[in-house]
Motif scaffolding. Structure first.
Motif, mmCIF file in Angstrom:
data_model
loop_
_atom_site.group_PDB
_atom_site.id
_atom_site.type_symbol
_atom_site.label_atom_id
_atom_site.label_comp_id
_atom_site.label_asym_id
_atom_site.label_seq_id
_atom_site.Cartn_x
_atom_site.Cartn_y
_atom_site.Cartn_z
ATOM 1 N N LYS A 52 0.696 -1.394 0.139
ATOM 2 C CA LYS A 52 -0.152 0.221 -0.063
ATOM 3 C C LYS A 52 1.111 0.942 -0.174
ATOM 4 O O LYS A 52 1.950 1.036 0.475
ATOM 5 C CB LYS A 52 -0.841 0.191 1.321
ATOM 6 C CG LYS A 52 -0.346 0.169 2.856
ATOM 7 C CD LYS A 52 -1.304 0.138 3.901
ATOM 8 C CE LYS A 52 -1.890 1.059 3.901
ATOM 9 N NZ LYS A 52 -2.814 1.222 4.883
ATOM 10 N N ALA A 53 -0.062 2.386 -1.110
ATOM 11 C CA ALA A 53 1.364 3.716 -0.410
ATOM 12 C C ALA A 53 1.532 3.990 0.962
ATOM 13 O O ALA A 53 2.588 4.820 1.214
ATOM 14 C CB ALA A 53 0.328 5.178 -1.075
ATOM 15 N N GLU A 54 0.420 4.371 2.034
ATOM 16 C CA GLU A 54 0.706 4.916 3.127
ATOM 17 C C GLU A 54 1.252 3.547 4.255
ATOM 18 O O GLU A 54 0.900 2.420 4.067
ATOM 19 C CB GLU A 54 -0.678 5.186 4.080
ATOM 20 C CG GLU A 54 -0.682 6.592 2.846
ATOM 21 C CD GLU A 54 0.082 7.479 2.781
ATOM 22 O OE1 GLU A 54 0.420 7.630 3.920
ATOM 23 O OE2 GLU A 54 -0.294 7.899 1.980
ATOM 24 N N PRO A 55 1.969 3.536 5.707
ATOM 25 C CA PRO A 55 1.824 3.246 6.168
ATOM 26 C C PRO A 55 1.678 2.802 6.935
ATOM 27 O O PRO A 55 0.032 2.987 6.533
ATOM 28 C CB PRO A 55 3.412 4.168 7.355
ATOM 29 C CG PRO A 55 3.680 4.852 6.423
ATOM 30 C CD PRO A 55 2.415 5.304 5.657
ATOM 31 N N PHE A 56 1.571 1.294 7.322
ATOM 32 C CA PHE A 56 0.215 0.067 7.515
ATOM 33 C C PHE A 56 0.669 0.547 9.641
ATOM 34 O O PHE A 56 0.891 0.998 9.860
ATOM 35 C CB PHE A 56 0.586 -0.989 7.937
ATOM 36 C CG PHE A 56 0.875 -1.517 6.608
ATOM 37 C CD1 PHE A 56 -0.254 -1.998 6.417
ATOM 38 C CD2 PHE A 56 1.757 -1.545 5.696
ATOM 39 C CE1 PHE A 56 -0.548 -3.113 4.763
ATOM 40 C CE2 PHE A 56 1.292 -2.846 4.490
ATOM 41 C CZ PHE A 56 0.930 -3.116 4.355
#
Length: 248
Positions: A90-94
């Protein structure tokens, strides 16, 4: 656990039984793309099947699925035996709760993959068994229901009786097919079928459709629990040659 996480966990855990990894992956990608805003998803199973989503026309190579510049979740599936690997990008951190949910989801994936693997092995074993029964060279094998209708008829039965499978399936056993003596004994089986673990054995002659008669040793035994299946198998062994040798 907050209500939102519980709701997501419920959706992730509500998986049906899948008969293939293809069907499982379709369900997987729909859920994780919606819940985690996944950009790319890869599922590699132990038999080297690879399923992926979100790559467009990019060519994949083993071990280089995802872009390291984005957040990537990777999990080896299976405890005692490796079942495969799962990647999600995914583009953003988990967030921490997303990682917890993914760990729980992967345990569910493991259970589903174990079930698919066990089912595939069972199907393969059944196929091998049916091939063995179909081509048994010395054993004419027939399957019947409780009304005497023929459900199964292997190739050796075709040779012994002279009737092709297509001619007899769905038909009731007749004197023409089995001969008078064995037909009478078979009718006794229908009225008083053998129970699990019991077999009935006879010796007699059966007619070929062209007129020749052959001596057979005939066995009848139930298939599983007759109270549930109401089916049984009959196996005829051609002992004509032995009979001729005894008469010399």
């Amino acid at each position: 656990m907050p209500n939102f996480e519980l709701a997501v966990l419920y959706e992730l855990s509500s998986q049906e039984l899948f008969d293939s990894t293809e069907a499982l992956f379709e369900d997987l990608k729909a859920k994780v793309s919606r819940i985690f805003s996944a950009r790319r998803v890869v599922l590699e199973v132990a038999n080297r099947e690879i399923f992926y989503w979100g790559f467009g026309q990019q060519r994949l190579s083993l071990g280089h699925y995802l872009l390291s510049s984005h957040a990537v979740y990777e999990k080896v599936l299976g405890q005692e035996q490796e079942l495969g690997r799962f990647w999600l990008e995914k583009a953003e951190p988990f967030k921490d709760f997303e990682l917890r949910l993914l760990d729980i989801y992967c345990r569910q994936l493991e259970r589903v993959l174990y079930a698919i693997k066990a089912n595939q092995e069972l199907v393969s074993a059944n196929t091998r068994f049916r091939e063995m029964v179909e081509h048994a060279p010395m054993l004419a094998i027939h399957g019947f229901d409780g009304d005497g209708r023929i459900l199964y008829w292997n190739r050796t039965a075709e040779k012994l009786y002279g009737f092709a499978k297509e001619e007899v399936l769905g038909q009731k056993v007749s004197v023409e097919l089995m001969g008078y003596a064995l037909h009478r004994q078979f009718q006794q089986v229908l009225s008083n079928p053998p129970i699990a673990g019991e077999e009935r054995v006879w010796e007699g002659e059966v007619p070929h459709r062209l007129g020749q008669k052959k001596s057979v040793l005939s066995f009848v035994l139930p298939v599983g629990d007759l109270q549930q299946t109401n089916e049984f198998m009959r196996m005829d062994v051609d002992v004509s040659q032995n009979k001729r040798m005894e008469q010399r």
